[in-house]
Design a protein around this motif. Structure first.
Motif, PDB file in Angstrom:
ATOM      1  N   LEU A 148      57.944  56.202 -30.327  1.00  0.00           N
ATOM      2  CA  LEU A 148      57.029  55.064 -30.297  1.00  0.00           C
ATOM      3  C   LEU A 148      56.370  54.853 -31.654  1.00  0.00           C
ATOM      4  O   LEU A 148      56.189  53.717 -32.092  1.00  0.00           O
ATOM      5  N   GLY A 149      56.006  55.949 -32.340  1.00  0.00           N
ATOM      6  CA  GLY A 149      55.342  55.820 -33.640  1.00  0.00           C
ATOM      7  C   GLY A 149      56.187  55.068 -34.642  1.00  0.00           C
ATOM      8  O   GLY A 149      55.688  54.250 -35.410  1.00  0.00           O
ATOM      9  N   CYS A 150      57.490  55.329 -34.645  1.00  0.00           N
ATOM     10  CA  CYS A 150      58.376  54.648 -35.584  1.00  0.00           C
ATOM     11  C   CYS A 150      58.460  53.156 -35.273  1.00  0.00           C
ATOM     12  O   CYS A 150      58.463  52.321 -36.167  1.00  0.00           O
ATOM     13  N   ARG A 151      58.510  52.816 -33.992  1.00  0.00           N
ATOM     14  CA  ARG A 151      58.547  51.406 -33.613  1.00  0.00           C
ATOM     15  C   ARG A 151      57.276  50.689 -34.050  1.00  0.00           C
ATOM     16  O   ARG A 151      57.317  49.568 -34.544  1.00  0.00           O
ATOM     17  N   LEU A 152      56.131  51.345 -33.862  1.00  0.00           N
ATOM     18  CA  LEU A 152      54.867  50.719 -34.235  1.00  0.00           C
ATOM     19  C   LEU A 152      54.780  50.493 -35.742  1.00  0.00           C
ATOM     20  O   LEU A 152      54.275  49.465 -36.192  1.00  0.00           O
ATOM     21  N   LEU A 153      55.267  51.446 -36.519  1.00  0.00           N
ATOM     22  CA  LEU A 153      55.210  51.308 -37.973  1.00  0.00           C
ATOM     23  C   LEU A 153      56.096  50.161 -38.439  1.00  0.00           C
ATOM     24  O   LEU A 153      55.716  49.396 -39.333  1.00  0.00           O
ATOM     25  N   LEU A 204      62.350  53.508 -42.568  1.00  0.00           N
ATOM     26  CA  LEU A 204      61.801  53.602 -41.217  1.00  0.00           C
ATOM     27  C   LEU A 204      62.884  53.563 -40.143  1.00  0.00           C
ATOM     28  O   LEU A 204      62.764  54.216 -39.108  1.00  0.00           O
ATOM     29  N   ILE A 205      63.947  52.802 -40.382  1.00  0.00           N
ATOM     30  CA  ILE A 205      64.967  52.600 -39.348  1.00  0.00           C
ATOM     31  C   ILE A 205      66.037  53.682 -39.384  1.00  0.00           C
ATOM     32  O   ILE A 205      66.549  54.097 -38.341  1.00  0.00           O
ATOM     33  N   TYR A 206      66.368  54.195 -40.572  1.00  0.00           N
ATOM     34  CA  TYR A 206      67.491  55.129 -40.684  1.00  0.00           C
ATOM     35  C   TYR A 206      67.098  56.546 -41.080  1.00  0.00           C
ATOM     36  O   TYR A 206      67.880  57.471 -40.864  1.00  0.00           O
ATOM     37  N   CYS A 207      65.922  56.726 -41.664  1.00  0.00           N
ATOM     38  CA  CYS A 207      65.592  58.040 -42.215  1.00  0.00           C
ATOM     39  C   CYS A 207      64.376  58.706 -41.587  1.00  0.00           C
ATOM     40  O   CYS A 207      64.346  59.935 -41.476  1.00  0.00           O
ATOM     41  N   ALA A 208      63.374  57.938 -41.235  1.00  0.00           N
ATOM     42  CA  ALA A 208      62.107  58.522 -40.803  1.00  0.00           C
ATOM     43  C   ALA A 208      62.275  59.339 -39.529  1.00  0.00           C
ATOM     44  O   ALA A 208      62.970  58.921 -38.599  1.00  0.00           O
ATOM     45  N   ASN A 215      57.154  63.016 -31.230  1.00  0.00           N
ATOM     46  CA  ASN A 215      56.839  62.074 -30.158  1.00  0.00           C
ATOM     47  C   ASN A 215      55.350  61.791 -30.032  1.00  0.00           C
ATOM     48  O   ASN A 215      54.957  60.747 -29.501  1.00  0.00           O
ATOM     49  N   ASP A 216      54.517  62.715 -30.510  1.00  0.00           N
ATOM     50  CA  ASP A 216      53.063  62.519 -30.419  1.00  0.00           C
ATOM     51  C   ASP A 216      52.467  62.027 -31.739  1.00  0.00           C
ATOM     52  O   ASP A 216      51.275  62.212 -31.988  1.00  0.00           O
ATOM     53  N   TRP A 217      53.286  61.391 -32.597  1.00  0.00           N
ATOM     54  CA  TRP A 217      52.785  60.928 -33.895  1.00  0.00           C
ATOM     55  C   TRP A 217      51.652  59.913 -33.728  1.00  0.00           C
ATOM     56  O   TRP A 217      50.760  59.818 -34.570  1.00  0.00           O
ATOM     57  N   CYS A 218      51.686  59.153 -32.643  1.00  0.00           N
ATOM     58  CA  CYS A 218      50.649  58.145 -32.419  1.00  0.00           C
ATOM     59  C   CYS A 218      49.265  58.764 -32.245  1.00  0.00           C
ATOM     60  O   CYS A 218      48.252  58.066 -32.410  1.00  0.00           O
ATOM     61  N   THR A 219      49.196  60.033 -31.914  1.00  0.00           N
ATOM     62  CA  THR A 219      47.910  60.700 -31.754  1.00  0.00           C
ATOM     63  C   THR A 219      47.520  61.503 -32.990  1.00  0.00           C
ATOM     64  O   THR A 219      46.444  62.100 -33.009  1.00  0.00           O
ATOM     65  N   ASP A 220      48.377  61.508 -34.005  1.00  0.00           N
ATOM     66  CA  ASP A 220      48.081  62.235 -35.240  1.00  0.00           C
ATOM     67  C   ASP A 220      46.977  61.514 -36.012  1.00  0.00           C
ATOM     68  O   ASP A 220      46.908  60.283 -36.044  1.00  0.00           O
ATOM     69  N   ILE A 221      46.099  62.273 -36.646  1.00  0.00           N
ATOM     70  CA  ILE A 221      44.971  61.692 -37.377  1.00  0.00           C
ATOM     71  C   ILE A 221      45.438  60.794 -38.505  1.00  0.00           C
ATOM     72  O   ILE A 221      44.797  59.789 -38.830  1.00  0.00           O
ATOM     73  N   ARG A 222      46.591  61.115 -39.124  1.00  0.00           N
ATOM     74  CA  ARG A 222      47.111  60.280 -40.200  1.00  0.00           C
ATOM     75  C   ARG A 222      47.533  58.909 -39.686  1.00  0.00           C
ATOM     76  O   ARG A 222      47.247  57.885 -40.317  1.00  0.00           O
ATOM     77  N   TRP A 266      52.994  58.112 -43.805  1.00  0.00           N
ATOM     78  CA  TRP A 266      53.027  59.383 -44.550  1.00  0.00           C
ATOM     79  C   TRP A 266      54.390  59.558 -45.215  1.00  0.00           C
ATOM     80  O   TRP A 266      55.067  60.566 -45.080  1.00  0.00           O
ATOM     81  N   SER A 267      54.780  58.523 -45.974  1.00  0.00           N
ATOM     82  CA  SER A 267      56.113  58.517 -46.577  1.00  0.00           C
ATOM     83  C   SER A 267      56.021  58.103 -48.037  1.00  0.00           C
ATOM     84  O   SER A 267      55.117  57.343 -48.438  1.00  0.00           O
ATOM     85  N   LEU A 268      56.964  58.575 -48.830  1.00  0.00           N
ATOM     86  CA  LEU A 268      57.016  58.236 -50.249  1.00  0.00           C
ATOM     87  C   LEU A 268      57.243  56.739 -50.477  1.00  0.00           C
ATOM     88  O   LEU A 268      56.574  56.148 -51.333  1.00  0.00           O
ATOM     89  N   PRO A 269      58.163  56.069 -49.771  1.00  0.00           N
ATOM     90  CA  PRO A 269      58.346  54.632 -49.996  1.00  0.00           C
ATOM     91  C   PRO A 269      57.076  53.823 -49.764  1.00  0.00           C
ATOM     92  O   PRO A 269      56.767  52.905 -50.540  1.00  0.00           O
ATOM     93  N   ALA A 270      56.324  54.151 -48.720  1.00  0.00           N
ATOM     94  CA  ALA A 270      55.112  53.397 -48.424  1.00  0.00           C
ATOM     95  C   ALA A 270      54.024  53.648 -49.465  1.00  0.00           C
ATOM     96  O   ALA A 270      53.297  52.732 -49.863  1.00  0.00           O
TER      97      ALA A 270
END
Length: 298
Positions: A122-127, A174-178, A182-189, A253-257
């Motif tokens: 879900l976190g990847c979809r939201l990003l 985001l689509i091919y590498c990230a 599953n709980d990334w949406c609850t991560d403080i970052r 939390w990625s270098l491209p962003a």
């Protein structure tokens, strides 16, 4: 002789029975299962070295942008009067639409080309949605309300190239590498970055609205912006966009962003500074306490 013939008949019957049993066994298995083929690979794959190279190049372009326009503003808008005017120009609405469109279409195309489509986590979809949401607004809403001056074709060309480049980099990662838990949406970052993104986008949209209200339809004169964050800084819309993309960088939390957020700072940060200087020189009643980009600081 008769016994021999009978034996041959028994063996023949036995062979036919075995063959029939064999055919019956394979007949019960679908043909596709008998001829197994490896699943076709996805249309694109993740190459971390490509992500690193493109992100590093984006950071280098940010430094180049800063060195070019720290002292001299880019040649459009209110700064065009003090510099030689380029020959070819497009209406502002058409130019902004064409320039921002690749940033929305390229990630959408990358997502459509991925097989199977990536729906988790879900976190990847939201990003992905955050990035496309911003550029949906910049492509299909903002251009049709702007009242800016005609846009130079040269800057439009380079701006479009950048949007293709950055749209590919962010979408590809985001689509091919990230890879996110599953709980990334609850991560403080993710939570902190999302809040910063929404705050920055809200400031950006509200500041654009205040700037539009300064002019009546057909007007191209410049006035002192008032209200909202313009009470504190001259480049409120730029400040909002910088906050927005740094929030996106923290959420991914990625270098491209982070490279993109740094490029945004180096690109529109100096422009806010030149806007501030323009207002101070043009309007004698311009508020002296107002800063250029960061409230109460700079």
């Amino acid at each position: 002789m008769g016994g021999s013939a009978a034996g041959r008949g028994d063996r023949l019957g036995s062979n036919k029975a075995g063959a029939g049993a064999s055919r019956g066994l394979f007949a019960s298995v679908p043909r596709a299962a008998r001829r197994r083929r490896p699943a076709p690979p996805t249309s694109m794959q993740c190459f971390p070295s490509l992500v690193l190279a493109l992100s590093s190049l984006l950071g280098a372009l940010a430094l180049l942008q800063l060195s070019l326009y720290l002292r001299v503003p880019s040649r459009y808008g209110k700064h065009e009067e003090r510099l030689c005017r380029p020959r070819g120009r497009l209406p502002a609405r058409c130019a902004w639409f064409l320039q921002e469109l690749p940033s929305f279409l390229v990630p959408a195309l990358l997502l459509a080309l991925r097989s199977p489509p990536r729906l988790e986590p879900l976190g990847c979809r939201l990003l992905c949605c955050l990035f496309c949401w911003h550029y949906f607004y910049r492509t299909f809403i903002y251009p049709f309300f702007t009242r800016g001056r005609p846009f130079p074709l040269q800057l439009l060309f380079f701006g479009t190239l950048f949007c293709i480049y950055n749209g590919f980099l962010q979408g590809y990662y985001l689509i091919y590498c990230a890879e996110y838990p599953n709980d990334w949406c609850t991560d403080i970052r993710f939570t902190a970055g999302l809040l910063l993104f929404l705050l920055g986008m809200g400031i950006n949209i509200h500041s654009d609205l205040l700037l539009r209200q300064l002019r009546k339809p057909g007007e191209i004169t410049y006035k002192i912006p008032q209200g909202g964050l313009f009470t504190y800084v001259s480049g409120a819309n730029y400040f909002g966009e910088i906050v927005e993309w740094f929030g996106f960088a923290i959420a991914t939390w990625s270098l491209p962003a982070f490279a993109f957020a740094f490029f945004t700072l180096c690109c529109i940060g100096p422009r806010a500074y030149h806007h501030h200087r323009y207002y101070l020189k043009t309007f004698t009643d311009y508020p002296k306490s107002r800063k250029a980009l960061i409230p109460f600081v700079f």
